[in-house]
Design a protein around this motif. Sequence first.
Motif, PDB file in Angstrom:
ATOM      1  N   GLU A  22      -9.476  87.160  50.007  1.00  0.00           N
ATOM      2  CA  GLU A  22     -10.203  86.321  50.962  1.00  0.00           C
ATOM      3  C   GLU A  22     -11.348  85.596  50.261  1.00  0.00           C
ATOM      4  N   LEU A  23     -12.021  86.316  49.367  1.00  0.00           N
ATOM      5  CA  LEU A  23     -13.171  85.753  48.659  1.00  0.00           C
ATOM      6  C   LEU A  23     -12.766  84.507  47.861  1.00  0.00           C
ATOM      7  N   GLU A  24     -11.636  84.610  47.192  1.00  0.00           N
ATOM      8  CA  GLU A  24     -11.169  83.481  46.385  1.00  0.00           C
ATOM      9  C   GLU A  24     -10.951  82.246  47.259  1.00  0.00           C
ATOM     10  N   GLU A  25     -10.241  82.437  48.371  1.00  0.00           N
ATOM     11  CA  GLU A  25      -9.973  81.322  49.286  1.00  0.00           C
ATOM     12  C   GLU A  25     -11.261  80.811  49.925  1.00  0.00           C
ATOM     13  N   PHE A  26     -12.121  81.747  50.271  1.00  0.00           N
ATOM     14  CA  PHE A  26     -13.380  81.423  50.931  1.00  0.00           C
ATOM     15  C   PHE A  26     -14.251  80.545  50.026  1.00  0.00           C
ATOM     16  N   LEU A  27     -14.373  80.941  48.752  1.00  0.00           N
ATOM     17  CA  LEU A  27     -15.191  80.172  47.813  1.00  0.00           C
ATOM     18  C   LEU A  27     -14.638  78.762  47.648  1.00  0.00           C
ATOM     19  N   LYS A  28     -13.305  78.690  47.567  1.00  0.00           N
ATOM     20  CA  LYS A  28     -12.670  77.386  47.407  1.00  0.00           C
ATOM     21  C   LYS A  28     -13.011  76.491  48.595  1.00  0.00           C
ATOM     22  N   HIS A  29     -12.954  77.076  49.788  1.00  0.00           N
ATOM     23  CA  HIS A  29     -13.229  76.296  50.993  1.00  0.00           C
ATOM     24  C   HIS A  29     -14.699  75.873  51.051  1.00  0.00           C
ATOM     25  N   ILE A  30     -15.583  76.812  50.754  1.00  0.00           N
ATOM     26  CA  ILE A  30     -17.022  76.544  50.813  1.00  0.00           C
ATOM     27  C   ILE A  30     -17.403  75.412  49.862  1.00  0.00           C
ATOM     28  N   GLU A  31     -16.745  75.397  48.696  1.00  0.00           N
ATOM     29  CA  GLU A  31     -17.054  74.374  47.713  1.00  0.00           C
ATOM     30  C   GLU A  31     -16.692  72.972  48.216  1.00  0.00           C
ATOM     31  N   GLY A  32     -15.624  72.899  49.016  1.00  0.00           N
ATOM     32  CA  GLY A  32     -15.162  71.594  49.441  1.00  0.00           C
ATOM     33  C   GLY A  32     -15.575  71.201  50.847  1.00  0.00           C
ATOM     34  N   CYS A  33     -16.145  72.131  51.602  1.00  0.00           N
ATOM     35  CA  CYS A  33     -16.439  71.860  53.011  1.00  0.00           C
ATOM     36  C   CYS A  33     -17.925  72.047  53.305  1.00  0.00           C
ATOM     37  N   GLY A  34     -18.603  70.934  53.530  1.00  0.00           N
ATOM     38  CA  GLY A  34     -20.040  70.956  53.794  1.00  0.00           C
ATOM     39  C   GLY A  34     -20.408  71.703  55.061  1.00  0.00           C
ATOM     40  N   GLU A  35     -19.559  71.575  56.085  1.00  0.00           N
ATOM     41  CA  GLU A  35     -19.855  72.215  57.370  1.00  0.00           C
ATOM     42  C   GLU A  35     -19.892  73.729  57.254  1.00  0.00           C
ATOM     43  N   CYS A  36     -18.867  74.257  56.597  1.00  0.00           N
ATOM     44  CA  CYS A  36     -18.783  75.708  56.462  1.00  0.00           C
ATOM     45  C   CYS A  36     -19.867  76.227  55.526  1.00  0.00           C
ATOM     46  N   ARG A  37     -20.199  75.417  54.530  1.00  0.00           N
ATOM     47  CA  ARG A  37     -21.260  75.809  53.614  1.00  0.00           C
ATOM     48  C   ARG A  37     -22.585  75.897  54.362  1.00  0.00           C
ATOM     49  N   GLU A  38     -22.794  74.938  55.245  1.00  0.00           N
ATOM     50  CA  GLU A  38     -24.011  74.942  56.056  1.00  0.00           C
ATOM     51  C   GLU A  38     -24.058  76.196  56.928  1.00  0.00           C
ATOM     52  N   GLU A  39     -22.910  76.482  57.514  1.00  0.00           N
ATOM     53  CA  GLU A  39     -22.772  77.679  58.347  1.00  0.00           C
ATOM     54  C   GLU A  39     -23.159  78.919  57.543  1.00  0.00           C
ATOM     55  N   LEU A  40     -22.612  78.984  56.339  1.00  0.00           N
ATOM     56  CA  LEU A  40     -22.913  80.117  55.455  1.00  0.00           C
ATOM     57  C   LEU A  40     -24.401  80.173  55.143  1.00  0.00           C
TER      58      LEU A  40
END
Length: 117
Positions: A22-40
């Motif tokens: 999950e971590l691998e996929e999560f990091l990939k998503h966070i890197e490309g998605c500003g919205e989710c990064r903001e959420e984080l």
Amino acid sequence: MTCREAERLVMPYINGSITDEELEEFLKHIEGCGECREELEIYFTVDVGIRQLDEGTGTYNIKGALETALELSRQRIHTLMLLKTARYAVNTLCFWALLMILVLQFRMWGQSGFLGL
Ligand SMILES: [Zn+2]
């Protein structure tokens, strides 16, 4: 990974209960998605804020702390990938070594007439 899935993993990420896959996929998503990064960032800030209250420490660089956490996560995934590659390499090497031994063994048997070759 969709934003919905990433959002679901924000809390597990922060409290460390996320799995490596999950971590691998999560990091990939966070890197490309500003919205989710903001959420984080929001959740991370709240989490760090609460802990800060608990521990009573002074000023704390939250943004820097998130960067550090993400960097550590990236390193963890990187190490896991290296381990996976190394394990694969070792397995492959073992296979070829075994095959080589078998071939040499058969040749020896062949030369001694053991197999009637
Ligand atoms: Zn997203």
